[in-house]
Design a protein around this motif. Structure first.
Motif, PDB file in Angstrom:
ATOM      1  N   PRO A 241       0.809  -1.230   0.000  1.00 51.33           N
ATOM      2  CA  PRO A 241       0.000   0.000   0.000  1.00 51.33           C
ATOM      3  C   PRO A 241       0.837   1.274   0.000  1.00 51.33           C
ATOM      4  N   VAL A 242       1.953   1.268   0.721  1.00 49.96           N
ATOM      5  CA  VAL A 242       2.822   2.450   0.769  1.00 49.96           C
ATOM      6  C   VAL A 242       3.485   2.681  -0.585  1.00 49.96           C
ATOM      7  N   VAL A 243       3.932   1.608  -1.222  1.00 47.67           N
ATOM      8  CA  VAL A 243       4.569   1.725  -2.537  1.00 47.67           C
ATOM      9  C   VAL A 243       3.559   2.177  -3.589  1.00 47.67           C
ATOM     10  N   PHE A 244       2.350   1.623  -3.548  1.00 48.72           N
ATOM     11  CA  PHE A 244       1.322   2.044  -4.507  1.00 48.72           C
ATOM     12  C   PHE A 244       0.965   3.517  -4.309  1.00 48.72           C
ATOM     13  N   HIS A 245       0.908   3.961  -3.067  1.00 52.73           N
ATOM     14  CA  HIS A 245       0.637   5.377  -2.802  1.00 52.73           C
ATOM     15  C   HIS A 245       1.763   6.247  -3.372  1.00 52.73           C
ATOM     16  N   ALA A 246       3.003   5.804  -3.195  1.00 57.32           N
ATOM     17  CA  ALA A 246       4.141   6.560  -3.726  1.00 57.32           C
ATOM     18  C   ALA A 246       4.120   6.597  -5.255  1.00 57.32           C
ATOM     19  N   LEU A 247       3.665   5.517  -5.885  1.00 60.58           N
ATOM     20  CA  LEU A 247       3.530   5.515  -7.342  1.00 60.58           C
ATOM     21  C   LEU A 247       2.434   6.479  -7.787  1.00 60.58           C
ATOM     22  N   TRP A 248       1.341   6.535  -7.044  1.00 57.73           N
ATOM     23  CA  TRP A 248       0.267   7.485  -7.363  1.00 57.73           C
ATOM     24  C   TRP A 248       0.762   8.925  -7.236  1.00 57.73           C
ATOM     25  N   ARG A 249       1.476   9.216  -6.159  1.00 60.64           N
ATOM     26  CA  ARG A 249       1.968  10.571  -5.909  1.00 60.64           C
ATOM     27  C   ARG A 249       3.071  10.990  -6.873  1.00 60.64           C
ATOM     28  N   GLY A 250       3.796  10.019  -7.407  1.00 67.05           N
ATOM     29  CA  GLY A 250       4.930  10.343  -8.250  1.00 67.05           C
ATOM     30  C   GLY A 250       6.249  10.309  -7.512  1.00 67.05           C
ATOM     31  N   ASP A 251       6.241   9.901  -6.226  1.00 66.60           N
ATOM     32  CA  ASP A 251       7.497   9.752  -5.491  1.00 66.60           C
ATOM     33  C   ASP A 251       8.300   8.578  -6.045  1.00 66.60           C
ATOM     34  N   LEU A 252       7.599   7.551  -6.505  1.00 62.32           N
ATOM     35  CA  LEU A 252       8.198   6.445  -7.253  1.00 62.32           C
ATOM     36  C   LEU A 252       7.614   6.472  -8.658  1.00 62.32           C
ATOM     37  N   SER A 253       8.339   5.934  -9.606  1.00 64.54           N
ATOM     38  CA  SER A 253       7.836   5.938 -10.980  1.00 64.54           C
ATOM     39  C   SER A 253       7.983   4.566 -11.615  1.00 64.54           C
ATOM     40  N   ALA A 254       7.084   4.296 -12.551  1.00 63.86           N
ATOM     41  CA  ALA A 254       7.105   3.068 -13.340  1.00 63.86           C
ATOM     42  C   ALA A 254       6.458   3.391 -14.676  1.00 63.86           C
ATOM     43  N   ARG A 255       6.629   2.524 -15.646  1.00 60.20           N
ATOM     44  CA  ARG A 255       6.026   2.739 -16.969  1.00 60.20           C
ATOM     45  C   ARG A 255       4.559   2.333 -16.904  1.00 60.20           C
ATOM     46  N   LEU A 256       3.703   3.312 -16.658  1.00 55.91           N
ATOM     47  CA  LEU A 256       2.287   3.016 -16.456  1.00 55.91           C
ATOM     48  C   LEU A 256       1.535   2.795 -17.762  1.00 55.91           C
ATOM     49  N   GLU A 257       2.205   2.991 -18.893  1.00 58.86           N
ATOM     50  CA  GLU A 257       1.554   2.664 -20.162  1.00 58.86           C
ATOM     51  C   GLU A 257       1.644   1.169 -20.453  1.00 58.86           C
ATOM     52  N   LYS A 258       2.391   0.447 -19.600  1.00 59.26           N
ATOM     53  CA  LYS A 258       2.475  -1.007 -19.679  1.00 59.26           C
ATOM     54  C   LYS A 258       1.726  -1.603 -18.483  1.00 59.26           C
ATOM     55  N   PRO A 259       1.202  -2.827 -18.618  1.00 58.59           N
ATOM     56  CA  PRO A 259       0.476  -3.424 -17.491  1.00 58.59           C
ATOM     57  C   PRO A 259       1.336  -3.478 -16.231  1.00 58.59           C
ATOM     58  N   LEU A 260       0.746  -3.082 -15.124  1.00 58.05           N
ATOM     59  CA  LEU A 260       1.446  -3.073 -13.842  1.00 58.05           C
ATOM     60  C   LEU A 260       1.428  -4.488 -13.258  1.00 58.05           C
ATOM     61  N   HIS A 261       2.618  -5.015 -12.930  1.00 55.88           N
ATOM     62  CA  HIS A 261       2.711  -6.358 -12.357  1.00 55.88           C
ATOM     63  C   HIS A 261       3.908  -6.394 -11.418  1.00 55.88           C
ATOM     64  N   GLU A 262       4.120  -7.520 -10.747  1.00 57.13           N
ATOM     65  CA  GLU A 262       5.119  -7.565  -9.683  1.00 57.13           C
ATOM     66  C   GLU A 262       6.556  -7.462 -10.183  1.00 57.13           C
ATOM     67  N   ARG A 263       6.795  -7.721 -11.477  1.00 57.03           N
ATOM     68  CA  ARG A 263       8.153  -7.646 -12.013  1.00 57.03           C
ATOM     69  C   ARG A 263       8.423  -6.327 -12.737  1.00 57.03           C
ATOM     70  N   VAL A 264       7.477  -5.402 -12.729  1.00 51.64           N
ATOM     71  CA  VAL A 264       7.689  -4.122 -13.397  1.00 51.64           C
ATOM     72  C   VAL A 264       8.811  -3.368 -12.687  1.00 51.64           C
ATOM     73  N   ASN A 265       9.646  -2.680 -13.454  1.00 50.23           N
ATOM     74  CA  ASN A 265      10.733  -1.907 -12.866  1.00 50.23           C
ATOM     75  C   ASN A 265      10.203  -0.621 -12.240  1.00 50.23           C
ATOM     76  N   VAL A 266      10.620  -0.374 -11.010  1.00 50.65           N
ATOM     77  CA  VAL A 266      10.213   0.818 -10.262  1.00 50.65           C
ATOM     78  C   VAL A 266      11.473   1.551  -9.829  1.00 50.65           C
ATOM     79  N   THR A 267      11.411   2.873  -9.863  1.00 48.36           N
ATOM     80  CA  THR A 267      12.545   3.677  -9.409  1.00 48.36           C
ATOM     81  C   THR A 267      12.043   4.926  -8.712  1.00 48.36           C
TER      82      THR A 267
END
Length: 276
Positions: A241-267
């Motif tokens: 939940p904390v990581v998903f919140h950070a992805l929503w806020r933009g504190d973490l980023s991922a390629r959201l134009e691709k399906p989100l799954h457990e192996r997606v690269n996050v930075t």
């Protein structure tokens, strides 16, 4: 009347939130046949209906603080589902008329350039060349971080109706005349929409995570698969939940134009790109 107040304390030189930057366009030609008296109707914070000229409303009223001038009724047999979206940007509910409009409210809520969202806070009225009076209440209004406003109508797939096209032309010119923007919002890429719909479930500040969020930024300092970083941080039930919140806020980023799954690269996102 919901009149704007200075952006800061008394003496703040920043001026009013809706004042135009010096380099802003302040004039625009309305389509042929539209008179020079474009009126605005809105409901102030006290619940009182107000009418004034559109430039006065755009520059002197906090329209994002006003309630809807028209509600969205439920019509039997129609594929409409009015409801309310809790906005992380506003910290309160925003009305919507349909699933299409709800998706656009979600996108505005996620957009880092938006600082406030409102549903139908203003109705524009003008008289056409043949003397016919026309009224149009854009579906959404948003306040941009630079103080300008955005008026928007939500469209489904395919071409917009001739009726909306005519109203959109006038609304776009009216917005440009006061340094605002107008858009007809089209449905987003379905993968992006699905990813944001998932992340939006964790948009509430309750998921910020405090120290865990700080550690997440460190763990994802370099790109790595989502699940690897989550497991390093601790119990996935608490961490996701904390990581998903950070992805929503933009504190973490991922390629959201691709399906989100457990192996997606996050930075971790650069500081300047974080949303809020």
């Amino acid at each position: 009347m919901a009149v704007r107040k200075p952006a800061g304390a008394s003496g703040d030189s920043a001026g009013l939130p809706g004042e135009l930057p010096e380099d802003a366009e302040t004039t625009a030609d309305l389509p042929v046949g539209i008179g020079d008296r474009l009126e605005a109707r809105f409901v102030d914070q006290a619940g009182t209906e107000q009418r004034t000229l559109w430039p006065d409303a755009a520059r002197g009223v906090c329209l994002e603080e006003c309630g809807p001038v028209r509600r969205f009724p439920v019509r039997h047999g129609k594929r409409m589902a009015p409801g309310w979206w809790w906005s992380a940007t506003n910290g309160r509910l925003v009305h919507y008329a349909s699933g299409v409009m709800r998706t656009q409210v979600m996108l505005l809520d996620w957009d880092p350039s938006i600082v406030a969202i409102a549903c139908r806070p203003v109705e524009l009225t003008w008289r056409e060349r043949d003397g016919t009076w026309v009224r149009h209440a854009p579906h959404l209004m948003a306040r941009l971080a630079d103080g300008r406003g955005l008026l928007a109508d939500c469209a489904g797939h395919g071409d917009i109706s001739p009726r909306l096209a005519c109203r959109a032309a006038v609304t776009e010119a009216a917005a440009a005349a006061v340094g605002w923007r107008y858009q007809v919002l089209r449905p987003p890429d379905p993968v992006l929409a699905a990813n944001l719909r998932w992340l939006a479930g964790y948009r509430h500040p309750r998921y910020r995570g405090g120290e865990l969020a700080v550690r997440a930024a460190e763990v994802f300092r370099r790109p790595r698969p989502l699940i690897e970083g989550v497991r390093e941080l601790g119990d996935p039930v608490q961490v996701f939940p904390v990581v998903f919140h950070a992805l929503w806020r933009g504190d973490l980023s991922a390629r959201l134009e691709k399906p989100l799954h457990e192996r997606v690269n996050v930075t971790a996102a650069p500081q300047g790109r974080r949303q809020r």
